[in-house]
Motif scaffolding. Structure first.
Motif, PDB file in Angstrom:
ATOM      1  N   ASP A  37       0.844  -1.187   0.000  1.00 49.43           N
ATOM      2  CA  ASP A  37       0.000   0.000   0.000  1.00 49.43           C
ATOM      3  C   ASP A  37       0.886   1.245   0.000  1.00 49.43           C
ATOM      4  O   ASP A  37       1.693   1.435   0.916  1.00 49.43           O
ATOM      5  CB  ASP A  37      -0.899  -0.017   1.246  1.00 49.43           C
TER       6      ASP A  37
ATOM      7  N   ILE B   4      -4.689   3.581  -2.732  1.00 47.25           N
ATOM      8  CA  ILE B   4      -4.701   4.816  -1.943  1.00 47.25           C
ATOM      9  C   ILE B   4      -6.144   5.185  -1.639  1.00 47.25           C
ATOM     10  O   ILE B   4      -6.850   5.759  -2.467  1.00 47.25           O
ATOM     11  CB  ILE B   4      -3.977   5.965  -2.683  1.00 47.25           C
ATOM     12  N   ASP B   5      -6.576   4.808  -0.443  1.00 49.93           N
ATOM     13  CA  ASP B   5      -7.980   5.022  -0.056  1.00 49.93           C
ATOM     14  C   ASP B   5      -8.112   5.487   1.389  1.00 49.93           C
ATOM     15  O   ASP B   5      -9.210   5.506   1.955  1.00 49.93           O
ATOM     16  CB  ASP B   5      -8.779   3.724  -0.242  1.00 49.93           C
ATOM     17  N   GLY B   6      -6.990   5.864   2.001  1.00 46.02           N
ATOM     18  CA  GLY B   6      -7.025   6.314   3.385  1.00 46.02           C
ATOM     19  C   GLY B   6      -7.139   5.202   4.397  1.00 46.02           C
ATOM     20  O   GLY B   6      -7.366   5.462   5.583  1.00 46.02           O
TER      21      GLY B   6
ATOM     22  N   ILE C  56       2.946  12.003  10.688  1.00 44.55           N
ATOM     23  CA  ILE C  56       3.530  11.834   9.359  1.00 44.55           C
ATOM     24  C   ILE C  56       5.054  11.824   9.418  1.00 44.55           C
ATOM     25  O   ILE C  56       5.727  11.285   8.525  1.00 44.55           O
ATOM     26  CB  ILE C  56       3.027  12.948   8.402  1.00 44.55           C
TER      27      ILE C  56
ATOM     28  N   GLU D 270       5.933   3.687   8.261  1.00 44.60           N
ATOM     29  CA  GLU D 270       5.970   2.534   7.350  1.00 44.60           C
ATOM     30  C   GLU D 270       6.498   1.284   8.031  1.00 44.60           C
ATOM     31  O   GLU D 270       6.531   0.210   7.426  1.00 44.60           O
ATOM     32  CB  GLU D 270       6.816   2.874   6.118  1.00 44.60           C
TER      33      GLU D 270
ATOM     34  N   THR E   7      -1.763  11.402   8.119  1.00 44.87           N
ATOM     35  CA  THR E   7      -2.139  12.369   7.099  1.00 44.87           C
ATOM     36  C   THR E   7      -1.409  13.684   7.340  1.00 44.87           C
ATOM     37  O   THR E   7      -0.994  13.993   8.456  1.00 44.87           O
ATOM     38  CB  THR E   7      -3.657  12.628   7.106  1.00 44.87           C
TER      39      THR E   7
ATOM     40  N   VAL F  89      -4.039   5.537   8.902  1.00 45.25           N
ATOM     41  CA  VAL F  89      -2.997   6.069   8.026  1.00 45.25           C
ATOM     42  C   VAL F  89      -2.678   7.515   8.434  1.00 45.25           C
ATOM     43  O   VAL F  89      -3.599   8.323   8.598  1.00 45.25           O
ATOM     44  CB  VAL F  89      -3.452   6.020   6.555  1.00 45.25           C
TER      45      VAL F  89
ATOM     46  N   GLN G 250       1.349  13.873  -0.043  1.00 46.81           N
ATOM     47  CA  GLN G 250       0.442  12.938  -0.689  1.00 46.81           C
ATOM     48  C   GLN G 250       1.238  11.750  -1.201  1.00 46.81           C
ATOM     49  O   GLN G 250       2.279  11.943  -1.864  1.00 46.81           O
ATOM     50  CB  GLN G 250      -0.281  13.600  -1.869  1.00 46.81           C
ATOM     51  N   PRO G 251       0.819  10.531  -0.911  1.00 49.43           N
ATOM     52  CA  PRO G 251       1.541   9.366  -1.437  1.00 49.43           C
ATOM     53  C   PRO G 251       1.663   9.435  -2.954  1.00 49.43           C
ATOM     54  O   PRO G 251       0.753   9.882  -3.655  1.00 49.43           O
ATOM     55  CB  PRO G 251       0.661   8.185  -1.001  1.00 49.43           C
TER      56      PRO G 251
ATOM     57  N   GLU H  16       0.376   4.065   0.938  1.00 51.89           N
ATOM     58  CA  GLU H  16       0.181   4.894   2.123  1.00 51.89           C
ATOM     59  C   GLU H  16       1.062   4.475   3.288  1.00 51.89           C
ATOM     60  O   GLU H  16       1.201   5.222   4.262  1.00 51.89           O
ATOM     61  CB  GLU H  16      -1.296   4.873   2.528  1.00 51.89           C
TER      62      GLU H  16
END
Length: 630
Positions: A119, A236-238, A259, A264, A221, A219, A226-227, A121
């Motif tokens: 993913d 990428i859907d949050g 962030i 990760e 933010t 995730v 932005q990824p 994100e």
């Protein structure tokens, strides 16, 4: 992975918060001629060549920010040809650190060979962080011509490196792993991290992770990030499926990490309870002076946490494949008792294994060397930081003597460098300004002690790291993106590895590194005694200069006087004073002695000893050094 300074006692609670300048070429130097006696006498200095493996062989010069592997290209294991390896060996290199080899999370599609997609994100960049390892028993599929046979291609590179006379180092990152770890090629009986964890509790000794029961991972933010740079992607859907959430790699206990956290990755549990106490046997008093064999024997009847066994087995797996050593990422976030356990097991298999740790807390150096059985630590927060401040005009050179004196008992363990994947490039405007201005820093780093010295690929060509890779930032060669390394690519010359496209100043700089490192790797004096000449010369020598640093090195019949002008701006000329104390050690009486400069092949000079004190004339242009051999 760039880290914050972290004390061992709080390892669980800390959260992490242009066009290349052309330098004026120096006069061509005569090659240094080494005698047979010099080549064969005594121990030799280790010279490490760190290479970011996926960038070394990349011939693509597109360098599109956030570019895909198809757009920007990627290097392969097979790009390290015999010719390439011989050119690296020719620099004086003894060990190659292949950075980014273990299979880590990346944004790519290898489902055809059974690897799940990651993913974006929870991946930094598109090519991914090499410190978010997804499978410790295999290697990055990007690096293989045939991804299905990626492990065999790396095994061939190990053999090829050995055939060309060098040893192999790879990364192990015990503190954290990728959020989506999947061992697809585990040896028989090996269970994945977390497979047997009790996820209903925050902590249990044999859990591999720390959990946040009752909360799902969210995730991180930020309005500034932005990824994939804002590119649309089906994943990428949050959302990212992790329930319950795990602690993040840098120790954050938030279900939604910041962030700026190492979001990760997830933190590995080594048996340190959340409040900081140890849930495992501690080493008895006096073990700081015991051998690795005695450390190994101590652990044989002890019950240790599951994570200890998993990482020991990973290390021994790679040792069995011919890997000669490891660089341990952020070692001080893992207790030194674990390092005693794992490193002693490695040494039992290979007593000559090269074990290098990233440790930034000087108060903990001796614990990780003597109790953790590390061979080498980064000398970052003392010598590296000092040299950077000097070349930037923010400090004088005097404190170097205090640094070396403070590390005298462990100097052989403190690896020196000026460039690596974490730091700003030596040639970047943010550091020295160009590669030529780093020459004297490199001479000092390579010759001031018996410790290993390391260079980062492209450093020898003056790489400024000024590409915008996307996630990666200028002044560092990106470890997160698919990029090219222009000065290195010009030297690589489409796989000829002959410098055919290099600029004149890049060729001159590489020749300087070749002369310096080969001298360093073969000089008995560099592996012998040291005495600073700074105090007496700063006090008594006119025009000595606040950015000059001088010292003597000697062993057996070889005696050296080294003087480095660490200023990138000022020329200095002075009579270097040699105190009677050193001359007595060298058994030198009054008279005149020839001295031969070893870096630039200049005409011989004279050391004049009168009334028990010596003087030799020194002229240094900006960023220049002399190595006088008696």
């Amino acid at each position: 992975m760039k880290k914050l300074l972290i004390a061992a006692s709080v390892i669980l609670s800390v959260t992490a918060s242009a066009q290349k300048a052309k330098s004026k070429a120096q006069p061509a130097a005569k090659p240094v001629q080494m005698t047979t006696q010099t080549q064969n006498e005594g121990p030799k200095k280790a010279v490490v060549y760190q290479v970011f493996t996926r960038l070394f062989g990349n011939k693509n010069t597109t360098n599109k920010p956030w570019g895909t592997v198809q757009e920007n290209g990627v290097g392969k294991f097979n790009d390290f040809t015999d010719k390439a390896l011989q050119e690296i060996k020719g620099l004086g290199v003894t060990h190659i650190w292949y950075t980014g080899v273990p299979h880590h999370a990346l944004v790519g599609d290898y489902m055809a060979i059974g690897i799940s997609n990651d993913d974006p994100e929870v991946v930094k960049g598109r090519a991914g962080s090499p410190y978010a390892v997804k499978d410790y028993y295999n290697v990055n599929p990007d690096l293989a011509v045939n991804p299905k046979n990626r492990l065999q291609e790396f095994e061939a590179l190990i053999a090829r490196t050995h055939k060309n006379g060098m040893k192999v180092i790879i990364d192990i990152v015990p503190n954290h792993i990728a959020r989506k770890y999947e061992g697809k090629t585990n040896p028989k009986g090996v269970r994945d991290f977390g497979a047997d964890d009790d996820k209903t509790v925050e902590y249990k000794r044999d859990n591999n992770f720390y959990y946040i029961p009752g909360q799902a991972f969210e995730v991180p933010t930020s309005p500034d990030y932005q990824p994939l740079g804002g590119e649309k992607h089906p994943m990428i859907d949050g959302k990212f499926d992790e329930n319950p959430a795990k602690w993040t790699g840098n120790g954050s206990r938030l279900a939604k990490p910041d962030i700026n956290d190492w979001y990760e990755t997830v933190k590995i549990n080594y048996g340190i309870k959340p409040e900081g106490s140890k849930d495992f046997p501690e080493l008895p008093g006096g073990f700081d002076v015991k051998s690795y064999k005695e450390h190994y024997a101590f652990w044989q009847d002890k019950s240790v946490p599951s994570s200890w066994k998993k990482f020991r087995d990973i290390a021994l797996y790679w040792v069995a494949k011919g890997v000669d050593g490891f660089r341990y990422d952020m070692a001080e976030m893992v207790p030194y008792e674990f390092w005693s356990y794992m490193n002693s097991a490695i040494k039992m298999k290979n007593p000559d294994a090269f074990l290098l740790a990233e440790v930034y807390n000087p108060r903990e150096y001796r614990n990780y060397i003597h109790l953790g059985k590390m061979d080498y630590l980064y000398d970052k927060v003392e010598l590296y930081d000092k040299l950077k401040a000097i070349v930037q005009g923010k400090s004088d050179a005097d404190g170097i003597a205090d640094i070396q004196n403070g590390l005298r008992d462990i100097e052989k363990h403190m690896l020196h460098f000026l460039d690596n994947h974490d730091e700003q490039r030596l040639a970047s405007p943010e550091f020295a300004g160009n590669g030529s201005k780093g020459r004297s820093l490199m001479v000092l780093s390579a010759t001031i002690s018996t410790s290993p010295v390391m260079i980062y690929f492209g450093q020898e060509n003056g790489e400024p790291g000024d590409q915008d890779g996307g996630f990666g930032k200028r002044s560092r060669t990106s470890i997160f993106d698919y990029v090219g390394v222009p000065t290195h690519q010009r030297w690589m010359n489409n796989g000829a590895f002959d410098g055919g496209q290099s600029y004149a100043d890049e060729k001159e700089l590489r020749d300087f590194y070749k002369r310096l490192l080969n001298f360093t790797a073969t000089s008995p004096a560099i592996m012998g005694e040291y005495q600073e000449l700074q105090t007496i010369n700063r006090r008594d020598t006119p025009n000595y200069g606040e950015a000059v640093y001088s010292y003597g090195r000697w062993s057996g019949k070889e005696r050296l006087l080294i003087s480095c002008n660490l200023s990138a701006e000022k020329t200095v000329s002075f009579e270097l004073k040699i105190p009677s104390e050193l001359l007595k050690k060298w058994d030198m009486s009054d008279g005149q002695y020839d001295v031969t400069e070893q870096l630039y092949g200049r005409a011989k000079s004279k050391l004049v000893v009168k009334n028990g004190e010596g003087k030799v004339w020194v002229e240094l242009r900006p960023s220049e050094s002399v190595i006088y051999k008696l």
